[in-house]
Design an enzyme around this catalytic site. Structure first.
Site, PDB file in Angstrom:
ATOM      1  N   ASP A 380       0.859  -1.177   0.000  1.00  0.00           N
ATOM      2  CA  ASP A 380       0.000   0.000   0.000  1.00  0.00           C
ATOM      3  C   ASP A 380       0.904   1.238   0.000  1.00  0.00           C
ATOM      4  O   ASP A 380       2.113   1.134   0.211  1.00  0.00           O
ATOM      5  CB  ASP A 380      -0.878  -0.039   1.255  1.00  0.00           C
ATOM      6  N   LYS A 381       0.326   2.398  -0.262  1.00  0.00           N
ATOM      7  CA  LYS A 381       1.146   3.615  -0.279  1.00  0.00           C
ATOM      8  C   LYS A 381       0.937   4.437   0.989  1.00  0.00           C
ATOM      9  O   LYS A 381       1.851   4.608   1.779  1.00  0.00           O
ATOM     10  CB  LYS A 381       0.809   4.469  -1.510  1.00  0.00           C
ATOM     11  N   GLU A 458      -9.220  14.337   6.751  1.00  0.00           N
ATOM     12  CA  GLU A 458     -10.203  15.216   7.382  1.00  0.00           C
ATOM     13  C   GLU A 458      -9.580  16.007   8.525  1.00  0.00           C
ATOM     14  O   GLU A 458      -9.884  17.192   8.715  1.00  0.00           O
ATOM     15  CB  GLU A 458     -11.382  14.383   7.889  1.00  0.00           C
ATOM     16  N   PHE A 499     -19.068   8.597   2.890  1.00  0.00           N
ATOM     17  CA  PHE A 499     -18.114   8.195   1.850  1.00  0.00           C
ATOM     18  C   PHE A 499     -18.154   6.679   1.660  1.00  0.00           C
ATOM     19  O   PHE A 499     -18.215   5.918   2.615  1.00  0.00           O
ATOM     20  CB  PHE A 499     -16.698   8.616   2.265  1.00  0.00           C
ATOM     21  N   ARG A 555      -1.778  14.877  -2.268  1.00  0.00           N
ATOM     22  CA  ARG A 555      -3.102  14.249  -2.327  1.00  0.00           C
ATOM     23  C   ARG A 555      -4.145  15.338  -2.555  1.00  0.00           C
ATOM     24  O   ARG A 555      -4.145  16.354  -1.861  1.00  0.00           O
ATOM     25  CB  ARG A 555      -3.399  13.508  -1.020  1.00  0.00           C
ATOM     26  N   THR A 635      -2.554   1.266  -4.725  1.00  0.00           N
ATOM     27  CA  THR A 635      -3.000   2.441  -3.986  1.00  0.00           C
ATOM     28  C   THR A 635      -4.347   2.933  -4.474  1.00  0.00           C
ATOM     29  O   THR A 635      -4.727   2.711  -5.626  1.00  0.00           O
ATOM     30  CB  THR A 635      -1.950   3.579  -4.111  1.00  0.00           C
ATOM     31  N   ASP A 637      -4.885   6.153  -4.484  1.00  0.00           N
ATOM     32  CA  ASP A 637      -4.629   7.523  -4.946  1.00  0.00           C
ATOM     33  C   ASP A 637      -4.681   7.615  -6.462  1.00  0.00           C
ATOM     34  O   ASP A 637      -4.682   6.603  -7.181  1.00  0.00           O
ATOM     35  CB  ASP A 637      -3.262   7.992  -4.454  1.00  0.00           C
ATOM     36  N   ARG A 727      -6.091   3.766  -7.894  1.00  0.00           N
ATOM     37  CA  ARG A 727      -7.537   3.751  -7.654  1.00  0.00           C
ATOM     38  C   ARG A 727      -8.072   2.332  -7.504  1.00  0.00           C
ATOM     39  O   ARG A 727      -9.161   2.011  -7.980  1.00  0.00           O
ATOM     40  CB  ARG A 727      -8.273   4.460  -8.797  1.00  0.00           C
ATOM     41  N   ASP A 756      -6.472  -2.782   3.678  1.00  0.00           N
ATOM     42  CA  ASP A 756      -5.392  -3.678   3.240  1.00  0.00           C
ATOM     43  C   ASP A 756      -5.532  -5.082   3.801  1.00  0.00           C
ATOM     44  O   ASP A 756      -4.725  -5.959   3.472  1.00  0.00           O
ATOM     45  CB  ASP A 756      -4.033  -3.109   3.674  1.00  0.00           C
TER      46      ASP A 756
END
Length: 1105
Positions: A380-381, A458, A499, A555, A635, A637, A727, A756
């Site tokens: 993962d990133k 957040e 979300f 990001r 990731t 992102d 993504r 993950d």
């Protein structure tokens, strides 16, 4: 199926189980039969039980049955004791939880009962810091706004407090009313999904006129959570005992089979087949000798007419004689040393994270050697390669860029002026940053406000808004308070559109209490937000901003809003409530209703948040690359952000040294053409000067490829040393791990968050980082570490040492058993092929349990190279990845060594003691002494480093052999009376031992000396360099050898399909010239067209799912 829970109704409480927790595996009555059943499910245990039972037949057994029954009972007793101890600890833990005192409402009065007596429908009362005893639906709290705070770390590993709210139907109920409340909760049957609870509650009059109220996971308190910062809370028990979500999640994970264990199973099968062949041949020969020669001997008395099973007697006798070919103690020995490997990881101070006070931990004690054979790392990133410590850096509002010059938007004069001038777009932008989140503001006694956020993004946004004077002051139920300068702003949160990974955005419907206007405030990924912009809005500036920030590795989030009309909101609110009330497909209907509102947004701007790399990440990746390990980044992102992070951490190289290939597309045809183009480039890249740095996939393209072009993608995955998948969803991460495993590669997945977990559990080895996202990944993993940089030491030091030690231990276990068995067979050939045993039962049992087991266990402390050398020269991990220390070739060497040593021991003993004056027991003890001498020297020769404990284990055990036999020889009833005394007084005995050692170890020493001196491997050269640091020429040879190893492994890259046919090299357990994989093709051959290659090795290795 549904469950109806009637609140405060004692008549309906017996329909479901009580709250008694039971994690025990056994009971007092079923322990012995159940444990024996589990142990005898293994083939090897069944085999040894059959052998032990056959030895009870006195006609065929060549030795006392105790020689097998003793070790078998001992091994079963050890396993059973361990199981009993573990189960007893589980019982004590259950007992403590079950007998904890809790408050419940009975007949309108609060009473204290044991937690195990809670029933479904009871109202449970909790006080601050109490542990939640079962799954509850929250119906009341001490807070007037109807909220409470819970700590869920024991459930999901997330350390931040979470807010839970009472259902709207229970708002306003006083404490005394909660004691008398009646109603029904309609919920699904128990499941283990801790993120979801789709239910409804209906209160009976006079509390509410049967109005249906939807429930979600935010209205629940789940078992093992703790109530924090709230004086009291109460809830209705809906799931109890082992039917809670935590209880349903418990269970024993599927055991992982390491490559070493798989190889040992294959070798055991080969030895078993060899044993069968030997038994058949010797049994046939024995029957022939009996019918032709035995009857001529006056001292052999066979009946003229034997029973019908007479032909089976000699074969079965040889089966019992040869049964020790498969070492009975190998499993116990391996389990013991693997537990020690895990403890070494737990005790490693160099893997202790000082920042978070987090030690490394091995949750799985059975797979340490697989760490040394890792070929692919999927990482993962965010939070894994980066710190997951978000800092607000830049933003673009209404086309104006802030923070570009200074690198910090919070210090940008233009932005500060816009805030002080109350620019409308900037104010709305800040309001969205402050409101559109799940952050909980907490005010200290001094009046300072801090924030508890479930997401680091957040947290960064709310703190940035606060520094720009838009301060989130409080949240009280559905109302919140903002302070802008000296102005107080009040908002009522009407609805929250949470979300999801599918929608990739979050929205809130908020009402401005001053103006009465209703607004939709949204934030999310650019591909989820920009298509929702109203027709005619110019979004090109925002697209450019997203690209610019992504190029910097930041990001990005897009923020937007829309004002809603009262009629539109009321109509939509009814649909939203209906979607939230359904128990079937609630998630799908929720997304559909959200889509009806999230459109025609005015995009206000873009935020850019920095997530810095962890210390040591580039060095760790570079070192592990030198060790031949491939890296994939998975990731969520966007593309450019992932690429910039990959460049900064040495994941990929930049142009012109490297070339990054892209696979994009929205339709199946576009993706297929992109895939074919990249695949063609990969096939011909060997003739190009550029190196393929990696391949980049987008989420849509990846989904199409995995569903429709799996085989082509598999070939591409094999060719690629690096891949960046953007993504991706948690399920896609797990799919990619599974794909590489289907190609027979050893995979390691590492991550830090709950998204993950599926990837970590799917991989051969799962590593979790105890990060800012909590401990969920660490708890689901086989190993947990504090920082990514510790992965280097985990693999190169612990993984490599574990593999080397396990490879030697397993082969040595077979060696010692085969040697004693071959001596038995040789003796039978000289005793009429009758299956007579040379050794007595006590000697055989002691040989397996004491004489040969203790010295080899000392190898857990052996280090062929120092830790510093291993870290400086990661290329030597190739030997482990290639399986050069444990494969059919090295096993053949140990097999040949055991046969050779058996011949030496037997014939030297026979020629020295086979005369009329020697007793059978005397001959037996001389041969056994020869075995002990040889094995002590073999263990000593194979070790590269020595400690005091190792010397005590080897030579103490050696002296113990003589001490034990001295004691036994002093007992008249032992059958060996005075034998050891007589032997030790004879010079011929010691001469025989010296001769056995000289003849047995001479060739082995000669071959090792030749290999070490004239055909040195990289490991040998490093050993020489450590022992003779002043020998300059050794280091020159070392560099040349390491370069050769690099070139050799480049041509035999682990990217190629596997075909494991190692070269045969007898008598050597560490053959340095063994080929990692005999592929029979060069790099150029491998890049031939797919049609010619898939028909051979590739097609054999790809397993269709």
């Amino acid at each position: 199926m549904k469950r109806f829970v009637y609140i405060n109704d004692e008549l309906s409480q017996d329909s479901y189980c009580d709250n008694r927790i039971s994690n025990r595996k056994y009971t007092i009555l079923n322990f012995i039969p159940k444990n024996l059943w589990e142990q005898f499910r293994r083939f090897m245990n069944q085999y040894f039980l059959l052998i032990a039972c056959l030895q009870l037949w006195s006609l065929i057994t060549p030795v006392n049955p105790a020689s097998t029954w003793g070790p078998l009972i001992f091994i079963f007793a050890v396993s059973a004791t361990k199981e009993a101890w573990d189960d007893y600890n589980r019982y004590l833990s259950d007992k403590q939880a079950n007998e904890k005192e809790v408050w419940v409402v009975k007949a309108g009065i609060r009473k204290q009962i044991k937690a195990q007596d809670i029933r479904v429908g009871n109202i449970v009362w909790l006080r601050e810091n109490d542990e939640v005893p079962c799954d509850l639906v929250l119906i009341g709290t001490s807070e007037p706004q109807g909220i409470c705070y819970v700590e869920t770390a024991a459930l999901d590993g997330e350390t931040d407090l979470k807010t839970r709210v009472i259902p709207s139907a229970c708002i306003g109920l006083a404490s005394d009313q909660l004691h008398k409340i009646k109603g029904v909760i309609e919920c699904p049957n128990p499941d283990k999904d801790i993120r979801r609870f789709d239910a409804n509650i209906r209160l009976f009059p006079p509390f509410l006129d049967n109005d249906l109220c939807p429930l979600s996971i935010n209205n629940t308190l789940l078992q093992s959570c703790y109530l924090r910062n709230t004086e009291w809370a109460c809830g209705v028990a809906v799931y109890t005992g082992n039917e809670t979500k935590l209880g349903m999640s418990r269970g024993i994970p599927e055991p992982k089979l390491t490559a070493v264990d798989a190889m040992i199973d294959k070798l055991t099968g080969a030895i078993f087949l060899f044993q069968i062949v030997v038994v058949i041949v010797l049994g046939f020969a024995g029957n022939i000798w009996k019918d032709t020669e035995a009857r001529k001997q006056w001292y052999v008395k066979y009946p003229i007419e034997g029973p019908w099973y007479e032909l089976l007697v000699i074969p079965l006798r040889f089966e019992l004689l040869c049964s020790i070919m498969i070492p009975i103690s190998i499993k116990v020995s391996l389990d013991l040393v693997k537990s020690l490997y895990a403890k070494f990881i737990d005790w490693d101070e160099e893997m202790y994270d000082q920042d978070t006070n987090t030690p490394s931990h091995a949750a799985n004690t059975a797979i340490s050697e697989d760490l040394g054979q890792v070929e692919y790392i999927l990482t993962d990133k965010t939070g894994t390669l980066t710190e997951n410590r978000m800092i607000f850096r830049r933003c673009c509002i209404n086309g104006i860029f802030y923070g570009n010059e200074s690198g910090d938007a919070l210090k940008d004069v233009k932005l500060l002026d816009a805030v002080s001038n109350s620019t409308p777009d900037v104010l709305r932008f800040l309001i969205i940053m402050a409101i559109c989140n799940t952050v909980v503001p907490i005010k200290s006694k001094s009046g300072a406000i801090s924030y508890k956020a479930q997401s680091q993004d957040e947290d960064a946004l709310v703190n940035a808004a606060s520094r720009l004077h838009m301060v989130l002051m409080s949240k009280n139920g559905n109302t919140l308070q903002l302070k802008f300068g000296s102005t107080i702003l009040h908002y009522e949160i009407l609805d929250i559109l949470e979300f999801t990974s599918e929608r990739k955005r979050m929205s809130v419907v908020a009402k401005d209490c001053q103006s009465g206007k209703i607004c939709l405030l949204s934030k999310g990924a650019d591909e989820a937000m920009l298509p929702c912009a109203y027709a005619g809005q110019q979004i090109r500036t925002f697209v450019d901003a997203v690209e610019q920030y992504a190029q910097l590795g930041l990001r990005t989030l897009c923020l937007g809003w829309r004002e809603l009309k009262d009629e539109e909101y009321k109509e939509w609110s009814l649909m939203f409530k209906e979607a939230n009330s359904t128990l079937v497909d609630r998630e799908w209907k929720f997304a559909e209703v959200c889509q009806r509102l999230e459109h025609d947004l005015e995009i206000l701007g873009v935020t850019a948040i920095e997530d810095r790399l962890q210390d040591g990440v580039p060095e760790t990746i570079e070192t592990l690359r030198k060790a031949g390990i491939n890296f994939w980044m998975l990731t969520g992102d966007k593309q450019n952000t992932a690429i910039q992070i990959a460049l900064s951490c040495n994941f990929i190289t930049s142009e012109p040294k490297g070339q990054l290939l892209f696979i994009n597309g929205k339709t199946e045809d576009e993706v297929f053409r992109s895939l074919e183009r990249v695949l063609l480039t990969m096939r011909i890249t060997s003739s190009e000067p550029k190196v393929i740095s990696g391949i980049r996939f987008r989420c849509v393209a990846l989904e199409i490829v995995l569903n429709n072009h799996r085989e082509t993608f598999t070939e591409l995955a094999i060719l690629s040393r690096t891949a960046i998948c953007c993504r991706v969803t948690p399920s896609q991460k797990a799919q990619l791990v599974e794909l590489l495993k289907l190609c027979d590669y050893r995979t390691l997945a590492i991550g830090d968050g709950g998204n993950d977990v599926r990837m970590i559990q799917q991989a051969d080895i799962g590593v979790g980082i105890s990060g800012r996202e909590g401990l969920q990944a660490a708890r689901a993993a086989d190993y947990s570490i504090g920082k990514f940089r510790f992965l280097k030491r985990l693999i190169l030091v612990h993984g490599r040492y574990s593999y080397n030690r396990t490879a030697f231990l397993s082969q040595y276990s077979f060696y010692k058993s085969l040697m004693i068995c071959f001596i038995q067979i040789l003796f039978s050939l000289f005793s009429g092929v009758s299956g007579t045993s040379l050794f007595n039962s006590v000697s055989l049992m002691a040989y397996n349990v004491f004489y040969t087991s203790i010295p080899v266990l000392s190898t857990v402390l052996d280090k062929d190279l120092s830790e510093k050398t291993v870290m400086q020269h990661p290329q030597i991990l190739y030997y482990c990845q290639a399986g050069r220390l444990l494969n059919p070739s090295t096993f053949a060497g140990w097999f040949g060594r055991s046969l050779y040593h058996a011949i030496v021991v037997f014939f030297v003993t026979i020629h020295a003691y086979a005369n009329e004056k020697s007793e059978m027991e005397e001959l037996s003890l001389v041969a056994l002494s020869g075995c002990i001498w040889l094995q002590a020297l073999v263990v000593t020769l194979e070790m590269s480093s020595f400690t005091v404990l190792q010397h005590i284990a080897i030579w103490g055990n050696f002296l113990g052999f003589y001490a034990i036999n001295y004691v036994v020889s002093s007992l008249p009833s032992a059958g060996m009376y005075t034998i050891m005394f007589r032997l030790c007084r004879q010079p011929s005995y010691w001469i025989t031992m010296i001769l056995i050692v000289a003849v047995g170890m001479g060739p082995v020493l000669a071959i090792k000396y030749f290999r070490y001196t004239y055909k040195s491997s990289a490991i040998n050269l490093l050993q020489q360099a450590e022992r003779s640091p002043n020998r300059v020429f050794s280091m020159g040879n070392l560099e040349s050898q390491l370069k050769t190893v690099d070139e050799d492994m480049a041509s035999l890259s682990i990217n190629q399909p596997k075909s494991k046919n190692p070269v045969y090299e007898p008598l050597l357990s560490d053959s340095p010239t063994a080929v990692r994989r005999s592929l029979g093709q060069s790099t150029l051959d491998f890049f031939q067209p797919i049609q010619s290659r898939l028909s051979s090795s590739y097609s054999r290795n790809y397993k269709k799912s």
